[in-house]
Every structure is written in structure tokens, then in C-alpha cells.
Design an enzyme around this catalytic site. Structure first.
Site, PDB file in Angstrom:
ATOM      1  N   GLY A 158     -10.543  -4.043   3.902  1.00  0.00           N
ATOM      2  CA  GLY A 158      -9.991  -3.497   2.659  1.00  0.00           C
ATOM      3  C   GLY A 158     -10.116  -1.996   2.512  1.00  0.00           C
ATOM      4  N   SER A 177      -7.854   0.573   7.070  1.00  0.00           N
ATOM      5  CA  SER A 177      -7.876   0.977   8.483  1.00  0.00           C
ATOM      6  C   SER A 177      -6.472   0.898   9.104  1.00  0.00           C
ATOM      7  CB  SER A 177      -8.869   0.131   9.284  1.00  0.00           C
ATOM      8  OG  SER A 177      -8.404  -1.177   9.367  1.00  0.00           O
ATOM      9  N   ASP A 230      -1.701   2.883   0.267  1.00  0.00           N
ATOM     10  CA  ASP A 230      -2.715   3.157   1.295  1.00  0.00           C
ATOM     11  C   ASP A 230      -2.260   4.312   2.190  1.00  0.00           C
ATOM     12  OD1 ASP A 230      -3.707   0.840   0.174  1.00  0.00           O
ATOM     13  OD2 ASP A 230      -4.094  -0.190   2.063  1.00  0.00           O
TER      14      ASP A 230
HETATM   15  C1  MEV Z   1      -4.226  -3.354   0.072  1.00  0.00           C
HETATM   16  O1  MEV Z   1      -5.101  -2.290   0.393  1.00  0.00           O
HETATM   17  C2  MEV Z   1      -3.756  -3.188  -1.336  1.00  0.00           C
HETATM   18  C3  MEV Z   1      -2.801  -4.260  -1.837  1.00  0.00           C
HETATM   19  O2  MEV Z   1      -2.500  -3.925  -3.207  1.00  0.00           O
HETATM   20  C4  MEV Z   1      -1.504  -4.310  -1.040  1.00  0.00           C
HETATM   21  C5  MEV Z   1      -0.634  -3.055  -1.211  1.00  0.00           C
HETATM   22  O3  MEV Z   1      -0.779  -2.307  -2.168  1.00  0.00           O
HETATM   23  O4  MEV Z   1       0.231  -2.858  -0.333  1.00  0.00           O
HETATM   24  C6  MEV Z   1      -3.460  -5.642  -1.830  1.00  0.00           C
END
Ligand code: MEV
Length: 328
Positions: A115, A118, A161
Site C-alpha cells: 500500500g 511501490s 499514486d
Molecule cells: C491505492 O494506493 C489507492 C486506491 O484508492 C486505488 C487508486 O486510487 O487507484 C485503492
């Protein structure tokens, strides 16, 4: 087209989602920050038209024109390098290069599948190293390309991300306003605890999609609560109110638990941090394992880290990163 350089090195930071994961996939706001853990990619042009990737114990060596199905039919360690292969193939195709190849060495401080972004950081860093073989660093181009490449990992990616790994800093994403930087009034101190339980972001995102399809009213309610939390979090950062910010983290976590993306090990880490003086804590990223973040008072950070460090999970004190992707 010829390359300008034969070798380029770049690095990109990990991220933590402070507020709003999952809901952001459905046009809700999110607050995300880059942290001081990085993936470094070294790209070396070779005269054989192969893509060779080495990352820790994993390696992949295939002709540049290999198709996706072929890569996916290989062993698990090669499949893990698929996004990096896609980045290399994409950039070489875009630059119309078929007679050369590239050796990519990946060096990571970011635990994979926990999470902390990476996959996004590896796409951002690989794309940056490859583009800089041809021209100067263009962060907008890197972000746009890495974002498309990240969709090979999960097609519903919100892009947050990749954005924060490219540009760094703390950002608030709102669907109608885009990305805006947040400069908190005071420095906040964050601990990241990893559970060691790996997840696939793509799988968890599709489980949430199913949840949303089956429970549309509940999902709507959770989304609107998450949106209010994001708004209040921006005010508490602007006002430097860390106790309110801590409460909001814990509130956001409760919504994620109701969404079904927590895990017993994550609950343990949250409880331990709250019992030992954290002002608030939540899971971060896709969940179902992975990592938690805990906001702690700066003046007692070492004592808290010492206390919770002897329990389950691996804990680290992190700094916010304001550089994003860099060369060298
Ligand atoms: C993943 O780091 C974050 C999520 O909200 C998916 C995304 O935003 O693409 C779960």
C-alpha cells in the site's frame, strides 16, 4: 531516433494516502503525500534489442517486441516485473527504436504490495530514466505516461499514486479541481507500520467495485462521509490542529473497515498505535493487509516508536518528500 545518453538513473518516492483511498476511484477527493522511501532505476542502453530487468531476486530477459501474453505465461517473479517491461516497451516504441534494447536495474526501499505505492513509483522512475535517455526531464509527460502504465496493474487507477510520486509533496485531489498542494501550518509526524501481508491493489479495487454494486446506498453514505472527512482534514492541516487530524484518520479508518478492506493484522497495528499515544491511525492504500499510518506527537515520537516497535508489524518514522521524481 538516437538516444542522447547511454545511461540514466532516476528515483521516485513512495506515497501514503492520508485520506480518501478507494472512494477516490469513484470521483471522491483524496489527500496523498510522498514519503522519503524511494525506488531507484538505472537504465543502460544495449545494442541487443532485448529488455533485461533485474530487481532484487526477480529478473526478466525478453525480446523488446514480446507480447503481454507471453510475459504473463512466465513464472511469478517475471510477472511481477510486467509493469516495468510495459514502461520500457512503451517508451522505445514511442521513440521508434527497434534496433536497441535496455538493461534496467531496480533498487527499492519500498516494500512491495503493502500500500505504499511501490508499483506507481516503479512506473514513474522507470519512465523517467528511459525518457531522460532522449531528452530533459518533463514531469508532466512522466506522470501522464506512468499513469497509463499503472493501468496495466489495475485498470481503475485514480492516478493519485503516480501524481504524488512524480511531483512530490502533500496533495489534495478533487475530481473537478484536479491536484492542489497543501502546505500544513505545522510539521506532522507520521509512523508507517507494515503488516507483512501482501495484497494486489487490482484485486482489492475490484472487490470494492463489487461491494459498491451490491450495496449502492451504503457505499454512497460512506463516500459522502469520506468527503466530509477530507474537507475537515484540509482545514485541520491549514490550522495545524494535529489532535483533530488524528481523530479524522481514525474516523476514515472506520469507513474503510465498513467497506470491508481492513484485515485483523491491520486492526492489531491500529490498536497498538492508539494504545501507545498515537493521535489517530488508519490503514493506507488498498488494504486487506498492507500498511497503516499513525499520527504521533512530534515530541514523543522516539518513545512511541520504541514502545510499538517491539510488537507486531515493522514500524518506521517517515518524512514527507517534496522532490518527487529526480534524476541521479
Ligand atoms: C491505492 O494506493 C489507492 C486506491 O484508492 C486505488 C487508486 O486510487 O487507484 C485503492
Amino acid at each position: 531516433m538516437n538516444t542522447h545518453f547511454n545511461r540514466a538513473v532516476s528515483s521516485a518516492p513512495a506515497k501514503v494516502i492520508l485520506f480518501g483511498e478507494h472512494f477516490v476511484v469513484y470521483n471522491n477527493p483524496a489527500i496523498v503525500t510522498a514519503i522519503n522511501k524511494r525506488i531507484r532505476v538505472q537504465a543502460q542502453v544495449s545494442d541487443k534489442s532485448n529488455i533485461n530487468i533485474r530487481s532484487g531476486e526477480n529478473s526478466l530477459s525478453v525480446p523488446i517486441n514480446s507480447n503481454d501474453k507471453y510475459i504473463m505465461s512466465l513464472d511469478n517473479s517475471s510477472i511481477a516485473l510486467f509493469p516495468i517491461f510495459k514502461c520500457a516497451k512503451h517508451v522505445f516504441k514511442e521513440k521508434n527504436i527497434s534496433n536497441l534494447g535496455v538493461n534496467l536495474e531496480i533498487d527499492s526501499q519500498i516494500p512491495h504490495g503493502e500500500g505504499l505505492g511501490s508499483s506507481a513509483a516503479s512506473c514513474v522512475s522507470t519512465v523517467a530514466a528511459l525518457y531522460s535517455l532522449f531528452s530533459d526531464l518533463d514531469k508532466n509527460l512522466i506522470y501522464e505516461t506512468a499513469r497509463i502504465m499503472e493501468q496495466n496493474i489495475h485498470s481503475n487507477s485514480s492516478g493519485v499514486d503516480c501524481y504524488v510520486s512524480t511531483f512530490g509533496g502533500i496533495v489534495n485531489f478533487e475530481p473537478d479541481k484536479g491536484f492542489r498542494s497543501i502546505r500544513p501550518k505545522k510539521k506532522f509526524t507520521l509512523l508507517v507500520g507494515t503488516s507483512g501481508i501482501k495484497h494486489s491493489t487490482g484485486k482489492v479495487v475490484s472487490q470494492v467495485r463489487q461491494f459498491r454494486e451490491k450495496n449502492s446506498t451504503v457505499f454512497k453514505d460512506l463516500s459522502s462521509k469520506a468527503e466530509v472527512i477530507c474537507k475537515r482534514a484540509i482545514s485541520s492541516m491549514n490550522e495545524g490542529d494535529e489532535s483533530e487530524l488524528g481523530n479524522l484518520l481514525t474516523e476514515n479508518h472506520k469507513l474503510l473497515s465498513l467497506l470491508g478492506v481492513s484485515h485483523p493484522e491491520i486492526e492489531k497495528l491500529i490498536e497498538i498505535s492508539l494504545d501507545n499515544g498515537a493521535l489517530g491511525a488508519k490503514l493506507t492504500g488498498a488494504g486487506k493487509g498492507g500498511a497503516v499510518i499513525a499520527l504521533i506527537p512530534q515530541d514523543s515520537s522516539k518513545e512511541i516508536l520504541a514502545k510499538i516497535g517491539s510488537g507486531p508489524g515493522k514500524w518506521m518514522l517517515v518524512e514527507f518528500d517534496y522532490d518527487g521524481v529526480i534524476l541521479g
